[in-house]
Scaffold this active site. Structure first.
Site, PDB file in Angstrom:
ATOM      1  N   THR A 143       0.914  -1.478   0.193  1.00  6.47           N
ATOM      2  CA  THR A 143       0.291  -0.120  -0.389  1.00  6.47           C
ATOM      3  C   THR A 143       0.262   0.259  -0.451  1.00  6.47           C
ATOM      4  OG1 THR A 143      -1.656  -1.371   1.122  1.00  6.47           O
ATOM      5  CG2 THR A 143      -1.681   0.782   1.012  1.00  6.47           C
ATOM      6  N   GLU A 144       0.278   2.172  -1.029  1.00  2.45           N
ATOM      7  CA  GLU A 144       1.370   3.754  -1.099  1.00  2.45           C
ATOM      8  C   GLU A 144       2.905   2.888  -1.150  1.00  2.45           C
ATOM      9  OE1 GLU A 144      -0.793   5.893  -0.904  1.00  2.45           O
ATOM     10  OE2 GLU A 144      -2.399   5.164  -0.487  1.00  2.45           O
TER      11      GLU A 144
END
Lengths: 427, 443
Positions: A143-144
């Site tokens: 994530t990210e």
């Protein structure tokens, strides 16, 4: 040789409905908003972009290749609200020129808080991709693009991935270039692909910025910059949100035309080609190891986690959420577990960010709330309700043996007060 | 250009401040003084006021007195630091926040006192001050007195604060042929909802029309001025209020000698229709359904105070609601130190300085979206005044989730420091400059 590696992040959050402390209903999500935004983005971005890329792939035979990472929460929404997008992704998968990456199904920050939960979510995502697109992801993105040495070691230990992606942050690479394959510190097999943020952001952020000296960005100009890497690197990792096409950069900025002509311009140089992340892994060996003791991400100029965990509200909300893990899983109630996991979607914490609140910048654009405070209040109210649902089945089980009548009575009153509850749950 | 000389028609100065208007006049004038702007500050003074005896101020008893006598600056310690400000007073029973009714009551009260204390006092009042007149007559008499007070001295600009001084502003500006600025701190629509007093409205409207520039304390108010008074938007500028920092922050709860195991939610302001006291009470009722260890304090007085007490009783929360009456100075700081949360559910609030003071005292705030201050505060919880459910939801959240209270307090306190009277005064000075340039061009 310069191999261009396109990877597009495809994600939409699950927005919560307005939920006050007086609400008792266990339905937490704003179905209307989620479905209308999903349809809107599908029409502005996913459908036209998928069709465009499909055209280009067909036009260039096997020479144009790309990768996607699609979150589980978006796949579920597309399935319900925009099934036609699913069929275009399916068509892309069938070309054999598209690779699908693995990530946490719920676009969560679980890697920071619970290894068990993290592994479960990655497995769930991998299985979903296998089921939908018939390929097993071999490359992982968190994530990210959140990353550090520990995460690399954890991902390597899962034994199913060849590479991991992250941000080519200046403070990590120093004088080194992101245009090579690296190896994470302490890993023996896993390879590390690092985002060329300068070239990626030229498309994703600066493309339509008229005060940018390079505006307007043409395919020809961009292809020239990419070709300059020849002799000075092997890969150009262009990682960006898929919503760049048509949503962050609107159609009238010419972003689709740019993309339509880009492959042709890039392939004009004989030393250039397109590769998916797995093909990069096959083709190039690491030139060095990269040591990332502290967490990095691809967000903001700080490239850190402050957009999600920068203030007391954010850290409180996320700690309270993961503190419930055992309790939640003990219920074995699928609906409760699923709700809990949907609360892990990183966007919930992003909305609570106070960092640039006053300036009303990019954070505001993606924020369904008027203020970070409203988002925290809403989230905590939901979390409180979720927590109250966990307590019930256990209560039911202990008492049901001794006093059935009382239990029935308890159950009924609680149901009346708290709303829906599954009596079948309990460990 | 020489230093600008302003003939300012204002209200109240410390320590006799009854609300935001006085605070604003004081803050703005003090900051102007520091910018070197020369201000002649004219304010009404009721001669038989009960304060008159224990204040060592030298007022001219009548505007008709010699200029040299009436120019006597206030000798109060706090005001002594204002180098460029000259104070002048006009005998008048006008007070901010008056309505024709309350005005009449006060006059009667004052007459009664005068008869008791001073049987042969008429000799003191040789001027045209007429206690038998109504408020409108008085406003116009005040204008006449202001013109006389202005004398022959040169002023660059006339600056009038709120409607009661507009006729005075118009008169002085017309006779002296200087530009007029009216400063709108509130409108009749804020004070009275849709039941506007036509005469007050007319005075407000005429003031805005005759003014060369109108200063609104927020965009919220600017919109009312444009839509309700038909004033051209080009003429209306927004100058936000500031807040006085209270300096010594070593004042902790321990020192106040207050012990408390209950949370305190504070309403502080005039208890009038405009301030939305009933929404506060209805929200309190909802909060008490889910939280127990909390008390609601209503500090202030106003025409709805009895209604509010009754309402608390009717809602069955009388034991959880405390009424303090009107607080001033140290008492206000003390109540802020006790409070865990400040709520301003105003129905229509042109600006709202009190929430800034609350934040300055480390108290997080919930403010209504129908307020000017919600335009300048990011780190505050915002609600529609009528949304009782949401007000209650937010009160509970602040009481229940400590990180929320902490983040609001820290960020809010920091944010408030950026709202300085100095900037407001600078903005006014800029508007003076522009107005004068335009005005002199036309001549």
């Amino acid at each position: 040789m310069a191999s261009i590696c396109f990877y597009f992040q495809v994600h939409q959050p699950l927005r919560l409905r307005h939920y006050t402390v007086f609400d008792k209903n266990s339905h937490y999500f704003d179905d209307y908003k989620n479905s209308s935004i999903c349809r809107k983005v599908a029409n502005k971005c996913y459908l036209p972009a998928n069709r465009l890329l499909l055209d280009i792939i067909r036009q260039f035979g096997g020479r144009f290749r790309i990768a996607y990472s699609i979150t589980g929460v978006l796949l579920e929404q597309l399935d319900s609200f925009s099934p036609e997008v699913m069929s275009t992704f399916d068509a892309l998968a069938e070309t054999g020129c598209v690779e699908f990456l693995a990530e946490t199904y719920y676009h969560s920050l679980s890697s920071l808080y619970s290894r068990d939960e993290f592994v479960e979510q990655v497995n769930k995502h991998t299985e979903t991709i296998e089921y939908l697109f018939g390929q097993t992801p071999r490359v992982f993105r968190n994530t990210e693009l959140i990353y550090n040495n520990d995460l690399a070691v954890l991902v390597e230990s899962m034994g199913k991935f060849d590479a991991i992606l992250t941000e080519g942050a200046n403070h990590i690479l120093g004088f080194r270039s992101p245009n090579f394959v690296y190896r994470p510190q302490c890993c023996r097999k896993l390879k590390l692909l690092m985002k060329n943020y300068s070239l990626s952001d030229d498309i994703a952020f600066r493309f339509s910025n008229r005060s940018w000296p390079e505006w307007p960005l043409t395919a020809e100009k961009f292809a020239r910059w990419v070709s300059d890497v020849n002799g000075n690197g092997n890969v150009v990792n262009l990682f960006m949100d898929y919503e760049t096409f048509g949503e962050h950069q609107w159609e009238d900025t010419g972003i689709f035309d740019f993309m339509r002509h880009l492959p042709e311009q890039i392939l004009r140089h004989p030393d250039n080609d397109f590769k998916t992340p797995s093909e990069i892994v096959q083709a190039y060996e690491p030139v060095d190891t990269v040591d990332v003791p502290h967490l990095i991400s691809w967000a903001d100029t700080e490239r850190d986690l402050s957009a999600w965990l920068g203030n007391a509200m954010q850290s409180n909300a996320i700690h309270e959420l993961y503190r419930l893990e055992k309790k939640i899983k003990k219920t074995s109630d699928e609906k409760i577990i699923s709700d809990w996991r949907k609360l892990q979607v990183s966007d919930h914490f992003y909305y609570m960010c106070t960092k640039y609140f006053a300036d009303g910048d990019v954070h505001k654009y993606f924020n369904p709330y008027d203020s970070p405070y409203d988002s925290y209040i809403n989230f905590m109210n939901v979390l409180n309700n979720l927590q109250s649902r966990c307590a019930k089945p256990a209560l039911l089980n202990t008492k049901s043996i001794t006093n059935k009548a009382l239990t029935d009575k308890n159950y009924l009153t609680e149901q009346a007060i708290e709303g829906v509850c599954q009596p079948s749950g309990g460990s | 250009m020489d230093r600008i000389k302003v003939f300012m028609l204002g209200w109240e100065f410390p320590p006799f401040i009854s609300g935001g208007l006085g605070t604003a006049c004081y803050g703005l004038t003090k900051a102007m003084d520091q910018l070197g702007i020369q201000v002649t500050f004219v304010l009404p003074r009721m001669v038989s006021s009960k304060f008159a005896t224990h204040v060592k101020l030298e007022f001219a008893t009548h505007a008709k007195l010699q200029a040299s006598e009436s120019q006597m600056p206030m000798s109060d310690l706090k005001l002594g630091e204002l180098k460029n400000v000259v104070f002048r007073t006009i005998n008048s029973p006008l007070q901010p926040y008056s309505t024709p009714d309350t005005y009449q009551q006060r006059i009667e009260e004052s007459l009664r006192q005068k008869h008791i204390s001073n049987s042969g006092a008429t000799s003191q009042y040789s001027g045209p001050l007429d206690y038998n007149s109504d408020m409108y007559t008085e406003v116009h008499r005040y204008a006449e007195a202001a013109v006389e007070l202005a004398g022959n001295e040169h002023y660059d600009i006339v600056h009038a604060h709120d409607w009661m001084t507009y006729p005075a502003g118009i008169a002085v500006s017309a006779i002296r042929e200087r530009p007029l600025i009216v400063h709108v701190h509130s409108t009749e629509f804020d004070r009275s909802g849709e039941h506007v007093n036509q005469m007050i409205y007319d005075i407000e409207r005429e003031g805005m029309e005759r003014a060369n520039k109108v200063i609104a304390v927020s965009h919220f108010t600017r919109n009312i001025i444009i839509s309700r008074y038909g004033i051209s938007g080009e003429k209306v500028e927004v100058v936000y209020n500031g807040v006085e920092r209270n300096g010594n922050d070593d004042w902790t709860l321990a020192k106040t000698g207050i012990e408390k195991d209950e949370k305190i939610v504070l309403f502080l302001g005039r208890i009038t229709m405009q301030k939305g006291p009933e929404y506060f009470l209805h929200a309190a009722k909802k909060v008490l359904e889910v939280v127990d260890n909390v008390k609601f304090v209503m500090a202030g007085s106003g025409d709805l105070i009895h209604r509010a007490v009754e309402m608390a009783a009717e809602l069955g929360i009388g034991h959880k609601v405390l009424f303090t009456g009107f607080l001033r100075g140290e008492e206000v700081r003390r109540i802020y130190k006790m409070a865990d949360l400040y709520v301003m559910p105003s129905v229509s609030e042109p600006f709202g300085i009190a929430p800034l003071e609350a934040l300055d005292n480390d108290v997080p705030v919930i403010i209504s979206k129908q307020s000017g201050v919600s335009e300048v505060l990011m780190h505050a919880l915002k609600v529609d005044f009528w949304d009782v459910n949401e007000i209650a939801n937010k009160i509970v959240a602040v009481l229940k989730y400590p990180p929320l209270e902490m983040t609001l307090r820290n960020h809010g306190n920091f944010e408030v420091r950026k709202l300085r009277w100095k900037d407001s005064a600078q903005r006014c000075a800029q508007i003076y400059g522009e107005t004068l340039m335009q005005f002199d061009k036309c001549i």
